[in-house]
Write a protein that holds these residues in place. Structure first.
Motif, PDB file in Angstrom:
ATOM      1  N   UNK A  16       0.915  -1.152  -0.025  1.00 50.25           N
ATOM      2  CA  UNK A  16      -0.045  -0.220  -0.071  1.00 50.25           C
ATOM      3  C   UNK A  16       1.009   1.341   0.143  1.00 50.25           C
ATOM      4  N   UNK A  17       2.003   1.379   0.889  1.00 50.67           N
ATOM      5  CA  UNK A  17       2.975   2.451   0.742  1.00 50.67           C
ATOM      6  C   UNK A  17       3.524   2.636  -0.539  1.00 50.67           C
ATOM      7  N   UNK A  18       4.013   1.642  -0.955  1.00 47.34           N
ATOM      8  CA  UNK A  18       4.467   1.448  -2.421  1.00 47.34           C
ATOM      9  C   UNK A  18       3.371   2.045  -3.730  1.00 47.34           C
ATOM     10  N   UNK A  19       2.187   1.698  -3.398  1.00 47.38           N
ATOM     11  CA  UNK A  19       1.191   2.012  -4.562  1.00 47.38           C
ATOM     12  C   UNK A  19       1.040   3.522  -4.245  1.00 47.38           C
ATOM     13  N   UNK A  20       0.914   3.865  -2.898  1.00 39.81           N
ATOM     14  CA  UNK A  20       0.626   5.462  -2.795  1.00 39.81           C
ATOM     15  C   UNK A  20       1.642   6.150  -3.100  1.00 39.81           C
ATOM     16  N   UNK A  21       3.069   5.767  -3.022  1.00 35.79           N
ATOM     17  CA  UNK A  21       4.146   6.584  -3.440  1.00 35.79           C
ATOM     18  C   UNK A  21       3.972   6.795  -4.857  1.00 35.79           C
ATOM     19  N   UNK A  22       4.025   5.481  -5.559  1.00 37.89           N
ATOM     20  CA  UNK A  22       3.966   5.702  -7.097  1.00 37.89           C
ATOM     21  C   UNK A  22       2.744   6.271  -7.635  1.00 37.89           C
ATOM     22  N   UNK A  23       1.624   6.416  -6.998  1.00 36.45           N
ATOM     23  CA  UNK A  23       0.602   7.086  -7.408  1.00 36.45           C
ATOM     24  C   UNK A  23       0.792   8.632  -7.325  1.00 36.45           C
ATOM     25  N   UNK A  24       1.206   9.111  -6.308  1.00 32.60           N
ATOM     26  CA  UNK A  24       1.352  10.567  -6.182  1.00 32.60           C
ATOM     27  C   UNK A  24       2.634  10.808  -7.110  1.00 32.60           C
ATOM     28  N   UNK A  25       3.614  10.278  -7.291  1.00 36.35           N
ATOM     29  CA  UNK A  25       4.845  10.800  -8.134  1.00 36.35           C
ATOM     30  C   UNK A  25       4.491  10.577  -9.511  1.00 36.35           C
ATOM     31  N   UNK A  26       3.631   9.536  -9.886  1.00 38.89           N
ATOM     32  CA  UNK A  26       3.150   9.311 -11.203  1.00 38.89           C
ATOM     33  C   UNK A  26       2.112  10.317 -11.782  1.00 38.89           C
ATOM     34  N   UNK A  27       1.211  10.450 -10.724  1.00 41.08           N
ATOM     35  CA  UNK A  27       0.220  11.695 -11.161  1.00 41.08           C
ATOM     36  C   UNK A  27       0.866  13.177 -11.327  1.00 41.08           C
ATOM     37  N   UNK A  28       1.737  13.471 -10.425  1.00 42.97           N
ATOM     38  CA  UNK A  28       2.322  14.725 -10.753  1.00 42.97           C
ATOM     39  C   UNK A  28       3.205  14.652 -12.063  1.00 42.97           C
ATOM     40  N   UNK A  29       3.940  13.557 -12.480  1.00 41.64           N
ATOM     41  CA  UNK A  29       4.364  13.455 -13.529  1.00 41.64           C
ATOM     42  C   UNK A  29       3.691  13.464 -14.690  1.00 41.64           C
ATOM     43  N   UNK A  30       2.472  12.834 -14.608  1.00 44.20           N
ATOM     44  CA  UNK A  30       1.475  12.905 -15.845  1.00 44.20           C
ATOM     45  C   UNK A  30       1.061  14.010 -16.233  1.00 44.20           C
ATOM     46  N   UNK A  31       0.573  14.882 -14.914  1.00 45.08           N
ATOM     47  CA  UNK A  31       0.067  16.204 -15.009  1.00 45.08           C
ATOM     48  C   UNK A  31       1.004  17.266 -15.825  1.00 45.08           C
ATOM     49  N   UNK A  32       2.373  17.140 -15.353  1.00 40.33           N
ATOM     50  CA  UNK A  32       3.283  17.862 -15.899  1.00 40.33           C
ATOM     51  C   UNK A  32       3.569  17.827 -17.198  1.00 40.33           C
ATOM     52  N   UNK A  33       3.450  16.463 -17.652  1.00 43.23           N
ATOM     53  CA  UNK A  33       3.932  16.258 -18.857  1.00 43.23           C
ATOM     54  C   UNK A  33       2.814  16.746 -20.000  1.00 43.23           C
ATOM     55  N   UNK A  34       1.687  16.507 -19.609  1.00 40.45           N
ATOM     56  CA  UNK A  34       0.463  16.985 -20.355  1.00 40.45           C
ATOM     57  C   UNK A  34       0.243  18.591 -20.235  1.00 40.45           C
ATOM     58  N   UNK A  35       0.542  19.155 -19.130  1.00 39.76           N
ATOM     59  CA  UNK A  35       0.580  20.695 -18.996  1.00 39.76           C
ATOM     60  C   UNK A  35       1.803  21.256 -19.836  1.00 39.76           C
ATOM     61  N   UNK A  36       2.940  20.660 -19.979  1.00 38.48           N
ATOM     62  CA  UNK A  36       4.034  21.137 -20.441  1.00 38.48           C
ATOM     63  C   UNK A  36       3.878  21.012 -22.068  1.00 38.48           C
ATOM     64  N   UNK A  37       3.160  20.012 -22.450  1.00 42.61           N
ATOM     65  CA  UNK A  37       2.971  19.747 -24.022  1.00 42.61           C
ATOM     66  C   UNK A  37       2.028  20.927 -24.474  1.00 42.61           C
ATOM     67  N   UNK A  38       0.907  21.128 -23.692  1.00 43.87           N
ATOM     68  CA  UNK A  38      -0.218  21.691 -24.064  1.00 43.87           C
ATOM     69  C   UNK A  38       0.462  23.276 -23.912  1.00 43.87           C
ATOM     70  N   UNK A  39       1.239  23.802 -23.112  1.00 44.74           N
ATOM     71  CA  UNK A  39       1.712  25.013 -22.989  1.00 44.74           C
ATOM     72  C   UNK A  39       2.643  25.413 -24.216  1.00 44.74           C
ATOM     73  N   UNK A  40       3.440  24.234 -24.729  1.00 49.48           N
ATOM     74  CA  UNK A  40       4.266  24.225 -25.792  1.00 49.48           C
ATOM     75  C   UNK A  40       3.412  24.359 -26.949  1.00 49.48           C
ATOM     76  N   UNK A  41       2.185  23.696 -27.279  1.00 48.59           N
ATOM     77  CA  UNK A  41       1.448  23.834 -28.413  1.00 48.59           C
ATOM     78  C   UNK A  41       0.739  25.254 -28.341  1.00 48.59           C
TER      79      UNK A  41
END
Length: 123
Positions: A16-41
């Protein structure tokens, strides 16, 4: 080979700790990539073939939505395992994985809505 209930409980807590850690880091990364690509566009409309970036954004958003959805199903399995272990150990409490489950479902729905609204607004 049967694992003792207390050992299963410790494994589930670590999982559970591992899943929670991956979720937080993964979500932040995904939203950062999407936001960065959208701003670039948005800022580089004059570049030839910039429309290809929209297809990439759509693909990333759909892929992320599927990832969040299937991850929520995995978390639900961890919840069921917690219920089994807590009944074996006769515990009156257990860690709740439902917030993680709902967070993943909400992210999945938000990705689908982002894709639908984005495709309507940018098309």
């Amino acid at each position: 080979m049967e694992i003792e209930p207390i050992k299963r409980y410790e494994i589930l807590i670590d999982l559970y700790k591992h899943y929670n850690d991956i979720l937080l880091k993964g979500t932040a990364f995904i939203y950062a990539v999407i936001s960065g690509l959208f701003v670039f566009y948005i800022t580089n409309q004059t570049i030839p073939n910039i429309e290809v970036l929209l297809y990439l954004l759509g693909f990333i958003i759909i892929l992320s939505g599927f990832l969040f959805y299937f991850s929520s199903n995995l978390i639900d399995n961890v919840h069921k395992e917690f219920l089994d272990v807590s009944s074996d150990l006769e515990l009156k409490f257990m860690p709740s994985v439902k917030p993680l489950y709902y967070f993943l479902k909400i992210n999945s729905i938000s990705m689908v809505l982002t894709f639908i609204l984005g495709s309507k607004c940018l098309a």
